[in-house]
Design an enzyme around this catalytic site. Structure first.
Site, PDB file in Angstrom:
ATOM      1  N   GLY A   1       0.857  -1.182   0.000  1.00 23.69           N
ATOM      2  CA  GLY A   1       0.000   0.000   0.000  1.00 23.69           C
ATOM      3  C   GLY A   1       0.890   1.228   0.000  1.00 23.69           C
TER       4      GLY A   1
ATOM      5  CB  SER B   1       4.342  -3.562  -2.493  1.00 23.13           C
ATOM      6  OG  SER B   1       4.353  -2.291  -3.066  1.00 23.13           O
ATOM      7  CB  ALA B   2       4.388  -0.531   1.310  1.00 21.70           C
TER       8      ALA B   2
ATOM      9  CG  HIS C   1       5.616  -2.100  -7.623  1.00 21.95           C
ATOM     10  ND1 HIS C   1       4.776  -3.184  -7.669  1.00 21.95           N
ATOM     11  CD2 HIS C   1       5.474  -1.565  -6.379  1.00 21.95           C
ATOM     12  CE1 HIS C   1       4.152  -3.296  -6.507  1.00 21.95           C
ATOM     13  NE2 HIS C   1       4.563  -2.337  -5.705  1.00 21.95           N
TER      14      HIS C   1
ATOM     15  CD  GLU D   1       4.928  -5.159 -10.398  1.00 26.50           C
ATOM     16  OE1 GLU D   1       3.715  -5.014 -10.250  1.00 26.50           O
ATOM     17  OE2 GLU D   1       5.765  -4.988  -9.478  1.00 26.50           O
TER      18      GLU D   1
END
Length: 250
Positions: free
Chosen positions: A98, A130-131, A167, A202
């Protein structure tokens, strides 16, 4: 941060750091399901940190349903009465993706960061997406997110001694967009900072354990070091010597 860097080299740490939670054409965590199963092993009570999204209720239900389908009981940190006890009793931790600024700010405000660092140092498995992968790094300086809130510091958990840029998109020579590429932004980071950066495409992820950092997933990654040309890295590669070559002082 030097203390974090030294701690990050502990062989007891086990981390699975994922670029993205959803791969094109698949569902939530589908592309890493088998890796998560193998990584968590006999662990059954997994603590979920949903702080990176605003609608935490919906996020918790999404993550809980996914982990239950592969046989794990997911407990959300925001719903625990004693969050420090929840961290200390967890068999594993999953920190979802997020907004990185929101996530790090909540980790600070909840007071959970020291307990989380200590538990991972003892060897409980940490999964970040991700985060959640960025906050495992020394700082959030390689995020691309908008600073929707202001955390007390950019200093993150420091579970590893390098930075991740998830990403990662390669420069497109046919694009008419004249803005900065992700490579250029990473090079700007290296103009002011010395820590190496792994650009995770990715579908790629890092398995960190036993003093080893192995790149996994299909698309590969790029390693950026200050004063050096970026390196293309293939899946299955051990990254430690690429990130910190002999004689680099690490």
């Amino acid at each position: 941060m030097e203390g974090n860097h030294a701690a990050a080299r502990s062989d007891a740490k086990r981390l699975l750091l994922i670029s993205n939670s959803t791969q094109h054409g698949g569902g939530y965590l589908d592309h890493v399901e088998s890796e998560i199963r193998e990584f968590l092993g006999a662990a059954r009570r997994v603590l979920f940190v949903p702080f990176a999204l605003f609608d935490q209720d919906a996020y918790v239900e999404l993550a809980r349903a996914r982990f239950e389908r592969i046989g794990y009981s997911l407990h959300s940190l925001d719903r625990e009465r004693d969050i420090l006890q929840a961290v200390e009793s967890a068999d594993g931790v999953f920190v979802g993706g997020g907004n990185t600024f929101r996530l790090l700010n909540s980790l600070y405000s909840s007071g959970v960061m020291p307990a989380l660092r200590a538990q991972v140092a003892r060897g409980i498995p940490y999964i970040g997406s991700s985060a959640g992968s960025i906050v495992a790094c020394p700082s959030l300086k390689t995020t691309k997110d908008m600073p929707v809130v202001q955390p007390p510091s950019f200093e993150a958990l420091g579970l590893v001694d390098f930075q991740i840029s998830p990403h990662y998109l390669d420069p497109d020579p046919l694009s008419k967009h004249m803005g900065e590429t992700q490579e250029q932004r990473i090079q700007q980071f290296l103009e002011e900072n010395e820590l190496p950066v792994v650009g995770l495409r990715e579908g790629s992820f890092l398995r960190v354990e036993g003093g080893s950092t192995v790149l996994k997933g299909k698309p590969g990654a790029r390693v950026f070091r200050r004063g050096h040309s970026p390196l293309e890295v293939q899946p299955g590669s051990e990254l430690r010597e690429l990130l910190f070559p002999e004689g680099s002082g690490r």
